[in-house]
Write a protein that holds these residues in place. Structure first.
Motif, PDB file in Angstrom:
ATOM      1  N   LYS A 119       0.829  -1.204   0.000  1.00 25.83           N
ATOM      2  CA  LYS A 119       0.000   0.000   0.000  1.00 25.83           C
ATOM      3  C   LYS A 119       0.861   1.250   0.000  1.00 25.83           C
ATOM      4  O   LYS A 119       0.430   2.306  -0.480  1.00 25.83           O
ATOM      5  N   ASN A 120       2.049   1.162   0.586  1.00 30.30           N
ATOM      6  CA  ASN A 120       2.943   2.316   0.593  1.00 30.30           C
ATOM      7  C   ASN A 120       4.391   1.869   0.583  1.00 30.30           C
ATOM      8  O   ASN A 120       4.720   0.764   1.037  1.00 30.30           O
ATOM      9  N   LEU A 121       5.253   2.709   0.042  1.00 31.29           N
ATOM     10  CA  LEU A 121       6.687   2.451   0.006  1.00 31.29           C
ATOM     11  C   LEU A 121       7.388   3.805  -0.012  1.00 31.29           C
ATOM     12  O   LEU A 121       7.438   4.472  -1.045  1.00 31.29           O
ATOM     13  N   TYR A 122       7.897   4.210   1.142  1.00 31.34           N
ATOM     14  CA  TYR A 122       8.443   5.545   1.309  1.00 31.34           C
ATOM     15  C   TYR A 122       9.947   5.578   1.032  1.00 31.34           C
ATOM     16  O   TYR A 122      10.687   4.682   1.427  1.00 31.34           O
ATOM     17  N   CYS A 179      14.537   3.184   2.766  1.00 31.82           N
ATOM     18  CA  CYS A 179      13.260   2.761   2.205  1.00 31.82           C
ATOM     19  C   CYS A 179      12.426   2.184   3.346  1.00 31.82           C
ATOM     20  O   CYS A 179      12.883   1.303   4.082  1.00 31.82           O
ATOM     21  N   PHE A 180      11.212   2.680   3.504  1.00 32.53           N
ATOM     22  CA  PHE A 180      10.374   2.304   4.639  1.00 32.53           C
ATOM     23  C   PHE A 180       8.950   2.026   4.175  1.00 32.53           C
ATOM     24  O   PHE A 180       8.412   2.732   3.326  1.00 32.53           O
ATOM     25  N   SER A 181       8.353   0.981   4.723  1.00 36.88           N
ATOM     26  CA  SER A 181       6.955   0.659   4.427  1.00 36.88           C
ATOM     27  C   SER A 181       6.308   0.060   5.660  1.00 36.88           C
ATOM     28  O   SER A 181       6.902  -0.777   6.346  1.00 36.88           O
ATOM     29  N   ARG A 182       5.083   0.458   5.937  1.00 34.07           N
ATOM     30  CA  ARG A 182       4.345  -0.123   7.051  1.00 34.07           C
ATOM     31  C   ARG A 182       3.798  -1.499   6.690  1.00 34.07           C
ATOM     32  O   ARG A 182       3.229  -2.191   7.542  1.00 34.07           O
ATOM     33  N   ASP A 183       3.996  -1.900   5.439  1.00 32.62           N
ATOM     34  CA  ASP A 183       3.575  -3.233   4.992  1.00 32.62           C
ATOM     35  C   ASP A 183       4.725  -4.235   5.016  1.00 32.62           C
ATOM     36  O   ASP A 183       4.537  -5.394   4.662  1.00 32.62           O
ATOM     37  N   LEU A 184       5.918  -3.765   5.414  1.00 42.05           N
ATOM     38  CA  LEU A 184       7.106  -4.614   5.398  1.00 42.05           C
ATOM     39  C   LEU A 184       7.848  -4.516   6.730  1.00 42.05           C
ATOM     40  O   LEU A 184       7.545  -3.660   7.555  1.00 42.05           O
ATOM     41  N   ILE A 185       8.849  -5.386   6.921  1.00 40.21           N
ATOM     42  CA  ILE A 185       9.636  -5.410   8.143  1.00 40.21           C
ATOM     43  C   ILE A 185      11.099  -5.163   7.789  1.00 40.21           C
ATOM     44  O   ILE A 185      11.631  -5.805   6.879  1.00 40.21           O
ATOM     45  N   SER A 186      11.739  -4.248   8.510  1.00 36.93           N
ATOM     46  CA  SER A 186      13.123  -3.896   8.197  1.00 36.93           C
ATOM     47  C   SER A 186      14.130  -4.709   9.007  1.00 36.93           C
ATOM     48  O   SER A 186      15.133  -4.182   9.484  1.00 36.93           O
ATOM     49  N   CYS A 187      13.868  -5.989   9.181  1.00 34.03           N
ATOM     50  CA  CYS A 187      14.788  -6.888   9.858  1.00 34.03           C
ATOM     51  C   CYS A 187      14.230  -8.305   9.706  1.00 34.03           C
ATOM     52  O   CYS A 187      13.182  -8.496   9.101  1.00 34.03           O
ATOM     53  N   LEU A 189       8.600 -11.943  18.165  1.00 36.40           N
ATOM     54  CA  LEU A 189       8.446 -10.565  17.716  1.00 36.40           C
ATOM     55  C   LEU A 189       7.705 -10.523  16.385  1.00 36.40           C
ATOM     56  O   LEU A 189       6.839  -9.660  16.179  1.00 36.40           O
ATOM     57  N   LEU A 190       7.999 -11.445  15.492  1.00 32.24           N
ATOM     58  CA  LEU A 190       7.334 -11.469  14.194  1.00 32.24           C
ATOM     59  C   LEU A 190       5.829 -11.664  14.363  1.00 32.24           C
ATOM     60  O   LEU A 190       5.028 -11.005  13.688  1.00 32.24           O
ATOM     61  N   THR A 191       5.420 -12.540  15.268  1.00 27.42           N
ATOM     62  CA  THR A 191       3.995 -12.762  15.511  1.00 27.42           C
ATOM     63  C   THR A 191       3.326 -11.495  16.029  1.00 27.42           C
ATOM     64  O   THR A 191       2.206 -11.153  15.614  1.00 27.42           O
ATOM     65  N   LYS A 192       4.007 -10.755  16.917  1.00 35.34           N
ATOM     66  CA  LYS A 192       3.461  -9.503  17.428  1.00 35.34           C
ATOM     67  C   LYS A 192       3.311  -8.474  16.314  1.00 35.34           C
ATOM     68  O   LYS A 192       2.314  -7.745  16.248  1.00 35.34           O
ATOM     69  N   LEU A 193       4.307  -8.409  15.434  1.00 32.76           N
ATOM     70  CA  LEU A 193       4.246  -7.452  14.327  1.00 32.76           C
ATOM     71  C   LEU A 193       3.108  -7.793  13.371  1.00 32.76           C
ATOM     72  O   LEU A 193       2.432  -6.901  12.843  1.00 32.76           O
ATOM     73  N   LEU A 194       2.883  -9.079  13.143  1.00 37.52           N
ATOM     74  CA  LEU A 194       1.797  -9.493  12.262  1.00 37.52           C
ATOM     75  C   LEU A 194       0.434  -9.196  12.879  1.00 37.52           C
ATOM     76  O   LEU A 194      -0.552  -8.994  12.167  1.00 37.52           O
ATOM     77  N   THR A 195       0.382  -9.129  14.199  1.00 39.27           N
ATOM     78  CA  THR A 195      -0.871  -8.839  14.897  1.00 39.27           C
ATOM     79  C   THR A 195      -1.188  -7.348  14.882  1.00 39.27           C
ATOM     80  O   THR A 195      -2.347  -6.951  14.743  1.00 39.27           O
ATOM     81  N   SER A 196      -0.150  -6.531  14.992  1.00 43.50           N
ATOM     82  CA  SER A 196      -0.359  -5.103  15.195  1.00 43.50           C
ATOM     83  C   SER A 196      -0.107  -4.244  13.967  1.00 43.50           C
ATOM     84  O   SER A 196      -0.134  -3.015  14.053  1.00 43.50           O
ATOM     85  N   SER A 230      -0.010  -3.877   9.288  1.00 41.50           N
ATOM     86  CA  SER A 230      -0.745  -4.179   8.055  1.00 41.50           C
ATOM     87  C   SER A 230      -0.019  -5.193   7.182  1.00 41.50           C
ATOM     88  O   SER A 230      -0.334  -5.337   6.000  1.00 41.50           O
ATOM     89  N   ILE A 231       0.940  -5.919   7.755  1.00 35.78           N
ATOM     90  CA  ILE A 231       1.719  -6.896   6.985  1.00 35.78           C
ATOM     91  C   ILE A 231       0.825  -8.060   6.570  1.00 35.78           C
ATOM     92  O   ILE A 231       0.167  -8.673   7.405  1.00 35.78           O
ATOM     93  N   ARG A 232       0.832  -8.369   5.272  1.00 32.31           N
ATOM     94  CA  ARG A 232      -0.067  -9.396   4.758  1.00 32.31           C
ATOM     95  C   ARG A 232       0.626 -10.453   3.888  1.00 32.31           C
ATOM     96  O   ARG A 232      -0.026 -11.405   3.467  1.00 32.31           O
ATOM     97  N   PHE A 233       1.917 -10.308   3.626  1.00 31.86           N
ATOM     98  CA  PHE A 233       2.563 -11.241   2.700  1.00 31.86           C
ATOM     99  C   PHE A 233       2.918 -12.575   3.354  1.00 31.86           C
ATOM    100  O   PHE A 233       3.246 -13.528   2.674  1.00 31.86           O
TER     101      PHE A 233
END
Length: 336
Positions: A274-277, A295-303, A309-316, A318-321
């Motif tokens: 949805k976004n790629l800054y 490069c930053f996106s709220r749809d991606l993870i920078s690590c 931690l990954l499960t928490k990020l997927l919960t909170s 907009s990551i959908r891949f």
């Protein structure tokens, strides 16, 4: 500039052509009594290229200390998907629990820096799909391949979910049954992506060899071999199955696309993001000489975080891949 260090040397045996290893180290920046990242390293068959790559990597890691320190400062960002401007806080760009230097690139050419920053961010997220969804094609026998002896078979697995970037995962098992891995990406060129993945694998392999000589290294494999991370038996089985079950390709048809500017890449990403800054990160030490792009996106993870931690990020977020189910049903990814 004080206390700047640079070194380079051949990575393997005398009288044998091998990749050259180069390293750069800048003065440190302290934050909350901790030393921030301030060095870079690389390998290449070309000595000059190895030196340039490690220097630029050191700059990009150092540059991200500034939004880390100035976490409440706003940075102007351009979204190449929506074609809009926005402001992003330093805390979302600098080092934190879901951020490292992934998605950052430094170059004398701003366009090249943007291309590489996007590719590096896409690369790590493709790794999550590769590891947790086994979304790969085996392209080991297509195109470029390294010259290695028969005891060191290198496998190349392709993920093209984040088209127009092709991400390649390279893996070689050594005689201790330890997997050495690397990632590489390219805009529509499998040979370049395979070679980049192989070079990163060689770099990390060499780093592990250095670590074996370090008596203070805290991580051990099989109680006596020092490495950067520990592979459990379950992780070894997982990557064995990943390679075994990957669909083997003897031919791969590349999708045709034309890229004239950065916005063209954004248009091709609309199916997955949805976004790629794109954010310019200034560093006063190199003002006017180099461009450092985040490069930053709220749809991606920078690590590549651990499963918790990954499960928490997927919960909170907009990551959908990938899904929480994908992560829950698999072993932790040990590749960083």
């Amino acid at each position: 500039m004080n206390n700047f260090y640079f070194s380079s040397h051949q990575t393997n045996k005398f009288f044998k052509k091998d990749y050259l290893y180069a390293a750069t180290l800048f003065p440190t920046i302290l934050y909350k009594n901790k030393v921030g990242p301030h060095g870079g390293n690389s390998v290449s068959e070309d000595a000059s290229l190895a030196q340039k790559k490690c220097f630029s990597e050191a700059i990009e890691r150092r540059a991200l200390m500034f939004p880390t320190i100035k976490c409440n400062q706003k940075y102007l960002a351009y979204d190449i998907i929506t074609k809009t401007k926005n402001y992003i806080l330093g805390k979302d760009l600098g080092y934190n629990s879901r951020m490292d230097s992934t998605g950052t690139a430094t170059h004398i050419n701003s366009y090249c820096a943007i291309i590489h920053a996007i590719g590096e961010l896409i690369e790590k997220n493709a790794l999550l799909r590769i590891w947790y969804k086994q979304d790969v094609k085996n392209i080991s026998d297509i195109g470029w391949n390294p010259s290695m002896n028969n005891s060191e078979k290198t496998y190349f697995l392709l993920n093209d979910f984040f088209f127009p970037y092709y991400v390649v995962f390279a893996a070689t098992k050594d005689n201790t049954n330890f997997w050495h891995c690397g990632l590489g990406f390219s805009l529509g060129n499998l040979d370049k992506a395979k070679k980049a993945a192989y070079e990163e694998m060689k770099l990390i392999w060499f780093q592990n060899d250095i670590d074996k000589l370090n008596p203070d290294s805290p991580v051990k494999l099989n109680s006596d071999i020092l490495v950067y991370w520990r592979w459990t038996e379950s992780q070894k089985i997982h990557i064995d199955n990943l390679i075994k079950n990957a669909q083997v390709k003897s031919f791969f048809e590349l999708n045709n696309f034309d890229i004239e500017n950065i916005e063209d890449i954004g248009n091709l990403f609309t199916h997955s993001l949805k976004n790629l800054y794109i954010v310019f990160i200034p560093d006063p030490m190199f003002s006017g000489s180099f461009s450092t792009i985040r490069c930053f996106s709220r749809d991606l993870i920078s690590c590549v975080p651990n499963k918790n931690l990954l499960t928490k990020l997927l919960t909170s977020s907009s990551i959908r891949f990938i899904s929480k189910k994908d992560v829950k049903n698999n072993i932790d990814c040990p590749i960083v």
